[in-house]
Scaffold this active site. Structure first.
Site, PDB file in Angstrom:
ATOM      1  N   CYS A   1       7.063  -7.209   6.725  1.00 30.43           N
ATOM      2  CA  CYS A   1       8.174  -6.461   7.563  1.00 30.43           C
ATOM      3  C   CYS A   1       8.815  -7.778   8.529  1.00 30.43           C
ATOM      4  O   CYS A   1       8.083  -8.010   9.057  1.00 30.43           O
ATOM      5  CB  CYS A   1       7.622  -5.609   8.333  1.00 30.43           C
ATOM      6  SG  CYS A   1       9.136  -4.310   9.516  1.00 30.43           S
TER       7      CYS A   1
ATOM      8  N   GLU B   1       0.299  -1.579   0.002  1.00 38.55           N
ATOM      9  CA  GLU B   1      -0.052  -0.206   0.355  1.00 38.55           C
ATOM     10  C   GLU B   1       1.053   1.572   0.239  1.00 38.55           C
ATOM     11  O   GLU B   1       1.911   1.342   0.383  1.00 38.55           O
ATOM     12  CB  GLU B   1      -0.801   0.049   1.122  1.00 38.55           C
ATOM     13  CG  GLU B   1      -1.475  -1.390   0.988  1.00 38.55           C
ATOM     14  CD  GLU B   1      -2.261  -1.097   2.781  1.00 38.55           C
ATOM     15  OE1 GLU B   1      -2.663  -1.698   2.707  1.00 38.55           O
ATOM     16  OE2 GLU B   1      -1.844  -0.758   3.485  1.00 38.55           O
TER      17      GLU B   1
ATOM     18  N   CYS C   1      -0.855   0.938   8.198  1.00 40.97           N
ATOM     19  CA  CYS C   1      -0.509   0.840   7.322  1.00 40.97           C
ATOM     20  C   CYS C   1      -0.626  -0.952   7.055  1.00 40.97           C
ATOM     21  O   CYS C   1      -0.748  -1.904   7.724  1.00 40.97           O
ATOM     22  CB  CYS C   1       0.988   1.174   7.229  1.00 40.97           C
ATOM     23  SG  CYS C   1       1.782   0.084   8.204  1.00 40.97           S
TER      24      CYS C   1
ATOM     25  N   CYS D   1       6.880  -6.042  15.293  1.00 36.05           N
ATOM     26  CA  CYS D   1       6.323  -4.497  16.589  1.00 36.05           C
ATOM     27  C   CYS D   1       4.621  -5.212  16.856  1.00 36.05           C
ATOM     28  O   CYS D   1       3.936  -6.096  16.015  1.00 36.05           O
ATOM     29  CB  CYS D   1       6.135  -3.259  15.894  1.00 36.05           C
ATOM     30  SG  CYS D   1       7.500  -2.812  15.593  1.00 36.05           S
TER      31      CYS D   1
ATOM     32  N   CYS E   1       1.711  -3.554  15.331  1.00 38.82           N
ATOM     33  CA  CYS E   1       1.914  -3.124  14.155  1.00 38.82           C
ATOM     34  C   CYS E   1       1.252  -3.938  13.384  1.00 38.82           C
ATOM     35  O   CYS E   1       0.902  -5.393  13.495  1.00 38.82           O
ATOM     36  CB  CYS E   1       2.995  -2.771  13.495  1.00 38.82           C
ATOM     37  SG  CYS E   1       2.747  -2.538  12.212  1.00 38.82           S
TER      38      CYS E   1
ATOM     39  N   CYS F   1       2.913   8.887   1.059  1.00 33.01           N
ATOM     40  CA  CYS F   1       3.794   7.707   1.778  1.00 33.01           C
ATOM     41  C   CYS F   1       3.438   6.413   2.081  1.00 33.01           C
ATOM     42  O   CYS F   1       3.002   6.149   0.905  1.00 33.01           O
ATOM     43  CB  CYS F   1       1.995   7.108   3.632  1.00 33.01           C
ATOM     44  SG  CYS F   1       2.862   6.452   4.941  1.00 33.01           S
TER      45      CYS F   1
HETATM   46  N1  SAH Z   1       8.827   0.624   9.609  1.00 30.26           N
HETATM   47  C1  SAH Z   1       9.125   2.035   9.889  1.00 30.26           C
HETATM   48  C2  SAH Z   1       8.417   2.421   9.237  1.00 30.26           C
HETATM   49  C3  SAH Z   1       7.073   1.860   8.878  1.00 30.26           C
HETATM   50  S1  SAH Z   1       5.737   2.157   9.868  1.00 30.26           S
HETATM   51  C4  SAH Z   1       8.979   2.637  10.903  1.00 30.26           C
HETATM   52  O1  SAH Z   1       8.558   1.525  12.445  1.00 30.26           O
HETATM   53  O2  SAH Z   1       9.022   3.670  11.824  1.00 30.26           O
HETATM   54  C5  SAH Z   1       5.291   3.885   9.898  1.00 30.26           C
HETATM   55  C6  SAH Z   1       4.825   5.080  11.349  1.00 30.26           C
HETATM   56  O3  SAH Z   1       3.709   3.736  11.619  1.00 30.26           O
HETATM   57  C7  SAH Z   1       5.957   4.339  12.482  1.00 30.26           C
HETATM   58  O4  SAH Z   1       6.310   4.821  13.424  1.00 30.26           O
HETATM   59  C8  SAH Z   1       5.154   2.685  13.491  1.00 30.26           C
HETATM   60  O5  SAH Z   1       5.474   2.593  15.099  1.00 30.26           O
HETATM   61  C9  SAH Z   1       3.817   3.395  12.890  1.00 30.26           C
HETATM   62  N2  SAH Z   1       2.070   2.207  12.909  1.00 30.26           N
HETATM   63  C10 SAH Z   1       2.887   0.672  12.785  1.00 30.26           C
HETATM   64  N3  SAH Z   1       1.519   0.549  13.461  1.00 30.26           N
HETATM   65  C11 SAH Z   1       0.471   1.801  14.065  1.00 30.26           C
HETATM   66  C12 SAH Z   1      -0.278   1.543  14.836  1.00 30.26           C
HETATM   67  N4  SAH Z   1      -1.449   0.229  14.419  1.00 30.26           N
HETATM   68  N5  SAH Z   1      -1.690   3.005  14.926  1.00 30.26           N
HETATM   69  C13 SAH Z   1      -0.188   3.982  14.546  1.00 30.26           C
HETATM   70  N6  SAH Z   1       0.573   3.730  14.316  1.00 30.26           N
HETATM   71  C14 SAH Z   1       1.779   2.519  13.743  1.00 30.26           C
HETATM   72 FE1  SF4 Z   2       7.673  -3.004  10.761  1.00 30.78          FE
HETATM   73 FE2  SF4 Z   2       5.736  -2.332  11.611  1.00 30.78          FE
HETATM   74 FE3  SF4 Z   2       7.661  -2.101  12.863  1.00 30.78          FE
HETATM   75 FE4  SF4 Z   2       7.710  -0.232  11.105  1.00 30.78          FE
HETATM   76  S1  SF4 Z   2       5.620  -0.308  12.887  1.00 30.78           S
HETATM   77  S2  SF4 Z   2       9.349  -1.857  11.567  1.00 30.78           S
HETATM   78  S3  SF4 Z   2       6.618  -1.547   9.426  1.00 30.78           S
HETATM   79  S4  SF4 Z   2       6.530  -3.988  11.814  1.00 30.78           S
END
Ligand code: SAH
Ligand code: SF4
Length: 369
Positions: A127, A94, A351, A131, A134, A120
Site C-alpha cells: 500500500c 492475504e 492485514c 499509515c 499498519c 476480507c
Molecule cells: N486501506 C483501507 C482498507 C484496508 S485496511 C483502509 O485503510 O481503510 C482495513 C482496516 O484495517 C482499516 O480500517 C485499517 O485502519 C485497519 N488496520 C490497519 N492496521 C491495523 C492494526 N494494526 N490493528 C487494527 N486495525 C488495523
Molecule cells: Fe494502506 Fe494500511 Fe493505511 Fe489501509 S491502513 S490505507 S492498507 S497503510
C-alpha cells in the site's frame, strides 16, 4: 475495456458476462463458461466438457485462468481462515474468510443457529498510503491487483470451503491495500462478483473501506454501483489524523466528510466509520464527543477497532473498559456503534502479518508452493 496484463494473457476471471459474450461466439458459450468458472469452480478449460475441443483450445491459447495460488492457510479456533496467496509473478498477499455464528428465534419460537460468512479481500500488494499503525504499510507498495486476481480470491475461498456458488457471503475490501487507489480494478471486480450468472454477490453486500481519498470517494459515488462505504477515520482532529494517516495532509477530515455527505447511500443503509482505538492516543471520551459532533447529520454507524499490536510498533491495544465507555457514550446519544471482534486473533490477524511471518521464517513464496 482496460485490462492490463503485463506478463500474462488476460484471465477469464477479469471479464463481465457481456464482455465475454462479445469475445466468444456463439454468445451462449460465455454463459456456459461463466457456469464452469463460478458454479463448478473449474479452472482448466480442457475439463469444461460441454464445450467443443476447438473452443477449449482457443481458451487455452488466448486466456489465462488461475493467476493466484494459495500457498498457506491458517485456521483460527474461532472458525476464521487466513489465506496467503502467491501471484503468477511471484508476490504474496492475504485474504481472510470470517465465520460468525449467531442464534436467532425461528418462526415457532425455537432457537435457530445461523452463520454469516464474510470475505476480507486484498486490493493491492502492499500500500502507498503508509499509515503509522499498519503492518501492510511497512512492506511498501508493489502493485495493484488485477480485477481477475480480486475475483479469484473469492472463487478459491468458496471452492476450498465447499461453499455452494450462491451461498450468501459478504465482501469487505479491508485486506491489503487501499481499494480506492485501485478503483478501476476494484469496481470491475465488484461488478463481476455481482453477475447473476456468476457468484451473484450484489454490490450491496460489498463494502469498500478507504483511508479517505476524497476525490476517489466522489468518483465511486458517481458510478452509483450500490456498494457500501466504510471510512477509516481513526482520529477526530486533523493534527492527529495526519500523524496516523499521512494522506490526511492532502485530504483532511472536512474534505472526506463533504464527499461522504454527497455519496449515494441505500435508504436502509449507513456509512460505516471505522475508528481504530489506540491506547492513550484517541481512546478518551473527549474524542468520542468530537466524533459525535463530526458525524452529526450523516447516516453513520461507528465500528470501533482495537489496535492489533505487531512487531516494531510502539502503539498499544486499548483497555476494554475504555473501549466500552467510548461505545456507551455514542450509543446513549443515539449513534449506532459496534466493537469489532478481532476474528482470527490467534492467526496473524492484522492485514499483512501472515505475509511477514512467512518472510520471517525465511521461506520464499516460491518454495512454499
Ligand atoms: N486501506 C483501507 C482498507 C484496508 S485496511 C483502509 O485503510 O481503510 C482495513 C482496516 O484495517 C482499516 O480500517 C485499517 O485502519 C485497519 N488496520 C490497519 N492496521 C491495523 C492494526 N494494526 N490493528 C487494527 N486495525 C488495523
Ligand atoms: Fe494502506 Fe494500511 Fe493505511 Fe489501509 S491502513 S490505507 S492498507 S497503510
Amino acid at each position: 475495456m482496460n485490462i492490463d496484463f503485463p506478463f500474462q494473457q488476460p484471465s477469464l476471471y477479469g471479464y463481465k458476462l457481456n464482455e465475454l459474450k462479445s469475445i466468444l461466439s456463439p454468445a451462449f458459450r460465455a454463459k456456459q463458461i461463466y457456469h464452469w468458472l463460478y458454479h463448478r469452480y473449474e479452472n482448466d478449460a480442457m475439463r469444461m466438457d460441454n464445450i467443443s475441443k476447438t473452443m477449449q483450445n482457443y481458451i487455452r491459447e488466448h486466456f489465462a485462468l488461475s493467476q493466484i495460488y494459495p500457498i498457506r492457510v491458517e485456521h483460527s479456533i474461532d472458525g476464521s481462515k487466513k489465506y496467503l496467496f502467491e501471484t503468477y509473478d511471484g508476490h504474496c498477499f492475504e485474504s481472510v474468510l470470517i465465520q460468525m455464528r449467531d442464534k436467532k428465534l425461528g418462526h415457532k419460537g425455537e432457537v435457530v443457529e445461523s452463520e454469516k460468512w464474510t470475505m476480507c479481500l486484498s486490493s493491492q500488494i502492499g500500500c502507498k498510503v503508509g499509515c503509522a499503525f499498519c503492518f501492510t504499510a511497512k512492506g511498501g507498495f508493489v502493485r495493484n491487483l488485477h480485477a481477475s486476481e480480486i475475483v479469484e480470491q473469492v472463487v478459491i475461498m468458496k471452492k476450498d470451503n465447499q461453499m455452494a456458488p450462491h451461498k450468501r457471503v459478504n465482501i469487505v475490501y479491508m485486506g491489503m491495500g487501499e481499494p480506492l487507489d485501485n478503483i478501476e480494478n476494484v469496481t470491475r471486480a465488484i461488478e463481476i462478483l455481482s453477475e447473476s450468472e456468476g457468484l451473484s454477490i450484489s454490490a450491496r453486500r460489498q463494502t469498500i473501506s478507504t483511508s479517505g481519498i476524497a476525490p476517489k470517494i466522489k468518483q465511486l459515488g458517481k458510478l452509483n454501483l450500490g456498494v457500501q462505504l466504510a471510512i477509516s477515520l481513526h482520529a477526530v482532529d486533523d493534527k492527529l489524523r495526519s500523524q496516523l494517516i499521512p494522506m490526511n495532509k492532502a485530504y483532511n477530515i472536512s474534505d472526506i466528510l463533504t464527499e461522504v455527505r454527497a455519496f449515494p447511500i441505500d435508504t436502509r443503509k449507513k456509512v460505516m466509520f471505522e475508528y481504530l482505538m489506540i491506547k492513550g492516543v484517541n481512546d478518551d471520551l473527549k474524542s468520542a464527543k468530537k466524533l459525535l459532533q463530526l458525524l452529526n447529520g450523516i447516516k453513520a454507524k461507528v465500528n470501533l477497532i482495537l489496535f492489533n499490536p505487531h512487531e516494531g510498533s510502539t502503539f498499544k491495544r486499548p483497555e476494554m473498559n475504555d473501549v466500552k465507555a467510548f461505545a456507551d457514550f455514542l450509543i446513549k446519544r443515539g449513534l449506532l456503534c459496534t466493537i469489532r471482534e478481532s476474528r482470527g486473533i490467534d492467526i496473524s490477524a492484522a492485514c499483512g502479518q501472515l505475509r511477514e511471518k512467512v518472510k520471517a521464517e525465511n521461506v520464499s513464496c516460491e518454495t512454499l508452493t
